[in-house]
Design a protein around this motif. Structure first.
Motif, PDB file in Angstrom:
ATOM      1  N   LEU A   1       0.818  -1.204   0.000  1.00  0.00           N
ATOM      2  CA  LEU A   1       0.000   0.000   0.000  1.00  0.00           C
ATOM      3  C   LEU A   1       0.853   1.255   0.000  1.00  0.00           C
ATOM      4  CD1 LEU A   1      -2.689  -1.252   2.517  1.00  0.00           C
ATOM      5  CD2 LEU A   1      -2.982  -0.919   0.060  1.00  0.00           C
ATOM      6  N   GLU A   2       1.939   1.209   0.759  1.00  0.00           N
ATOM      7  CA  GLU A   2       2.832   2.363   0.778  1.00  0.00           C
ATOM      8  C   GLU A   2       3.539   2.522  -0.574  1.00  0.00           C
ATOM      9  OE1 GLU A   2       2.836   4.504   3.147  1.00  0.00           O
ATOM     10  OE2 GLU A   2       1.423   3.299   4.321  1.00  0.00           O
TER      11      GLU A   2
ATOM     12  N   LYS B   1      -8.048   1.556  -2.131  1.00  0.00           N
ATOM     13  CA  LYS B   1      -8.108   2.518  -1.030  1.00  0.00           C
ATOM     14  C   LYS B   1      -8.779   1.885   0.192  1.00  0.00           C
ATOM     15  CE  LYS B   1      -9.640   7.176   0.239  1.00  0.00           C
ATOM     16  NZ  LYS B   1     -10.231   6.740   1.523  1.00  0.00           N
TER      17      LYS B   1
ATOM     18  N   ARG C   1      -6.298  -0.418   1.784  1.00  0.00           N
ATOM     19  CA  ARG C   1      -5.263   0.327   2.496  1.00  0.00           C
ATOM     20  C   ARG C   1      -5.776   0.821   3.845  1.00  0.00           C
ATOM     21  NH1 ARG C   1      -3.708   5.752  -0.319  1.00  0.00           N
ATOM     22  NH2 ARG C   1      -5.780   6.218   0.496  1.00  0.00           N
TER      23      ARG C   1
END
Length: 356
Positions: free
Chosen positions: A126-127, A144, A147
């Protein structure tokens, strides 16, 4: 100068006398050094009362640790359930992303963003995905959501771990306080065991008389309550009604029941266990510890006391009872005794509280 005469040696008879005297003195000294005088009833009672007071202080700390442990356990259980639900959500999201990857493979190959999401380190993905801006428009909402869910899951796991660490610490304190209580009560019992048979008989007679008195108080109060529509009348105590009446009525019904440390009823009580149970009977929840009950309402001057008020004793507030009027209270005294009526002037009075 003349020669000094040597002293004549002692005769055998004198030696025998001296030897006997020395031996007798040694035996007497040994007997004096090792003999333990039988303790008096007054001295034992004084020491036992002190040990019981110290035990009650530990008991209230034990009650506080126990209440904290129960609260933490409930919070930890809720957090662990939340973590489990969060993990289920993450598993569902990864399954959906797996379906997207399969569809892309059948068409134009797996999008790098989806491929990273299916990596063994989704949080790391996710990062990286956010940094590389590799999320295509059709997958933005799903990624999203994944995340955000991963971040929540990590936060909940960290909070649950901290909560469990607190729980372990409180559990250790609870165990240590329990040992302190048991040690002091064992010391008190050891002192009682040293009493002479006559003093033990006196003490047993006193305790039997106290139990009989408490039983008589309970029977008389129950009889008066039944004849006065549930309103107990303990001597010249002021009649109570409403919530106060419910509290006093409950406490009166417990007269004669044994004290047991850590107990909140229905068959046995400690001091704060009795006050808490009486207020529960009237629909009010009090904290478990006597010191916390001190902060559960408004302070009341001694001259303004009313039936149902909480009355507190000793400088550290480790003992609490229920005021019933006429300068008296119902309380659970200590190990070996029963719930009884006692004048509030009989022990060091510190103040009173009227819970809201």
């Amino acid at each position: 100068m003349g020669k000094r005469r040597k002293p004549s040696p002692p005769s055998r008879a004198r030696l025998a006398v001296l030897t006997t005297a020395v031996a007798g003195g040694a035996v007497l000294a040994a007997g004096t050094a090792h003999a333990e005088p039988t303790p008096t009833l007054a001295s034992v009672k004084e020491q036992v009362d002190k040990l019981n007071e110290e035990a009650e202080q530990s008991i209230e700390r034990y009650n506080g640790f126990q209440a904290r442990q129960q609260s933490l356990q409930g919070d930890a259980n809720r957090l662990q359930d939340k973590v489990a639900r969060g993990q289920e959500t993450m598993n569902e999201l990864r399954t959906r992303l797996g379906a997207v990857a399969g569809e892309q493979y059948r068409t134009n190959g797996i999008d790098p963003s989806v491929q990273l999401m299916l990596d063994s380190d989704p949080a790391g993905y996710l990062e990286r995905a956010a940094a590389q801006n590799q999320v295509v428009e059709g997958q933005t909402a799903l990624l999203k959501q994944a995340r955000d869910e991963q971040r929540r899951l990590d936060q909940d796991r960290a909070e649950a771990a901290a909560m469990l660490a607190q729980l372990d610490s409180v559990g250790a304190s609870l165990g240590e306080e329990k040992k302190q209580v048991q040690a002091r009560l064992a010391q008190a019992q050891a002192l009682l065991n040293k009493l002479s048979a006559a003093d033990r008989a006196k003490l047993n007679a006193q305790e039997s008389a106290e139990k009989a008195k408490a039983a008589a108080q309970q029977a008389a109060a129950a009889d008066r309550a039944s004849r006065a529509a549930g309103r107990p009348d303990l001597g010249a105590a002021a009649p109570a009604s409403g919530r106060a009446g419910d509290i006093v009525k409950f406490a009166t019904a417990q007269l004669g029941k044994p004290y047991e440390w850590g107990a909140t009823g229905p068959g046995t009580f400690d001091c704060s266990g009795l006050t808490g149970a009486a207020y529960r009977a009237a629909g009010v929840k009090l904290p478990r510890m006597s010191q916390d009950q001190w902060n559960a309402g408004a302070r009341i001057a001694r001259g303004d006391l009313q039936p149902g008020d909480l009355v507190f004793f000793y400088s550290d507030l480790h003992h609490v009872g229920l005021y019933i009027g006429d300068g008296k209270m119902i309380h659970a005294p200590r190990t070996g005794k029963n719930v009884e009526v006692l004048a509030i002037s009989a022990i060091p009075y510190m103040g009173a509280v009227r819970p809201a």
